[in-house]
Design a protein around this motif. Structure first.
Motif, mmCIF file in Angstrom:
data_model
loop_
_atom_site.group_PDB
_atom_site.id
_atom_site.type_symbol
_atom_site.label_atom_id
_atom_site.label_comp_id
_atom_site.label_asym_id
_atom_site.label_seq_id
_atom_site.Cartn_x
_atom_site.Cartn_y
_atom_site.Cartn_z
ATOM 1 N N GLU A 51 34.468 36.857 40.562
ATOM 2 C CA GLU A 51 35.319 36.191 39.572
ATOM 3 C C GLU A 51 35.679 37.164 38.444
ATOM 4 N N PHE A 52 36.960 37.157 38.075
ATOM 5 C CA PHE A 52 37.452 38.068 37.043
ATOM 6 C C PHE A 52 36.929 37.663 35.666
ATOM 7 N N VAL A 53 36.537 38.669 34.894
ATOM 8 C CA VAL A 53 36.141 38.455 33.498
ATOM 9 C C VAL A 53 37.029 39.326 32.622
ATOM 10 N N ASP A 54 37.756 38.700 31.711
ATOM 11 C CA ASP A 54 38.649 39.420 30.811
ATOM 12 C C ASP A 54 37.816 40.117 29.738
ATOM 13 N N THR A 59 27.018 37.753 29.655
ATOM 14 C CA THR A 59 26.887 36.393 29.100
ATOM 15 C C THR A 59 27.856 35.414 29.752
ATOM 16 N N ARG A 60 28.824 35.916 30.512
ATOM 17 C CA ARG A 60 29.836 35.034 31.096
ATOM 18 C C ARG A 60 29.309 34.350 32.355
ATOM 19 N N LYS A 61 29.438 33.047 32.406
ATOM 20 C CA LYS A 61 29.042 32.302 33.602
ATOM 21 C C LYS A 61 30.162 32.392 34.624
ATOM 22 N N ARG A 62 29.797 32.823 35.840
ATOM 23 C CA ARG A 62 30.793 32.992 36.890
ATOM 24 C C ARG A 62 30.372 32.225 38.138
ATOM 25 N N SER A 63 31.366 31.734 38.853
ATOM 26 C CA SER A 63 31.073 30.990 40.075
ATOM 27 C C SER A 63 30.744 31.918 41.234
ATOM 28 N N SER A 64 31.148 33.207 41.113
ATOM 29 C CA SER A 64 30.820 34.192 42.140
ATOM 30 C C SER A 64 30.845 35.581 41.517
#
Length: 210
Positions: free
Chosen positions: A160-163, A152-157
């Motif tokens: 990109e780190f997701v906590d 569900t997390r929007k990432r630019s690449s």
């Protein structure tokens, strides 16, 4: 197809045919969310001290359908492990034998998919016992809430780190904490995470298996 072959092979290894129901098709839109507190992080040598579980049906957490049991360890717990799981010897005075605890858990879970946070570890711990008592690993579908959250997390690449820390997920989803972290409270909070993420992205309602 591969999953069916594994299930067929596992079913043949059952020591007690009573537990064939574990391999049946799961009940529609029903789940069990669970969490274990353990003496350590090594399924080969560590033990389960407590198990908390709650049933979910459709979009509801069934508060009257919970399991909260303490399990007798084979030896005294150390001060170091108490710092991790916060379970003291006094908390284990009414603990039950591991076999009784695990068989109670199997009856509670049935063939429902199992939801959890880093659920692979909990399944590995439980399977250590089920292999001894009924001859097979826990065969239920697994749903990992951290994987659901990640999607569900929007990432630019892609890099990109997701906590994915539990408290971070709770905070970002605006889910209230239920006091101290014990097995049942963690199972209840994880069930809230699951339902919130399922609402955010219906596609995530499919199984995430390990």
């Amino acid at each position: 197809m591969f999953k069916k072959l594994i299930n067929s092979w596992q079913r043949k290894k059952l020591l007690d045919k009573k537990y064939e129901y574990l391999f049946d098709n799961p009940l529609k839109d029903e789940y069990v969310c669970l969490d274990c507190e353990t003496t350590g992080l090594n399924p080969k040598k560590d033990e389960i001290l407590s198990i908390g579980a709650v049933r979910i049906k459709q979009n509801k957490i069934l508060m009257r359908k919970t399991l909260n049991i303490f399990v007798k360890p084979s030896k005294e717990i150390t001060e170091e492990s108490i710092k991790i799981h916060q379970i003291r010897p006094i908390d284990l005075q009414k603990a039950i034998e591991p076999k009784e605890a695990i068989l109670n858990l199997l009856d509670f879970i049935g063939n429902r998919p199992i939801v959890g946070y880093y659920i692979k570890f909990d399944i590995a711990m439980i399977s250590k016992y089920t292999k001894e008592y009924i001859g097979v690993s826990l065969p239920n579908h697994q749903i990992e809430v951290s994987s659901m959250y990640f999607k569900t997390r929007k990432r630019s690449s892609d890099y990109e780190f997701v906590d994915l820390k539990f408290d971070t997920i709770m905070k970002n989803l605006d889910i209230p904490e239920l006091g101290k972290h014990d097995a049942l409270n963690d199972a209840l909070m994880t069930s809230m995470i699951f339902l919130k993420l399922r609402d955010l992205s219906p596609a995530n309602s499919t199984f995430y298996t390990g």
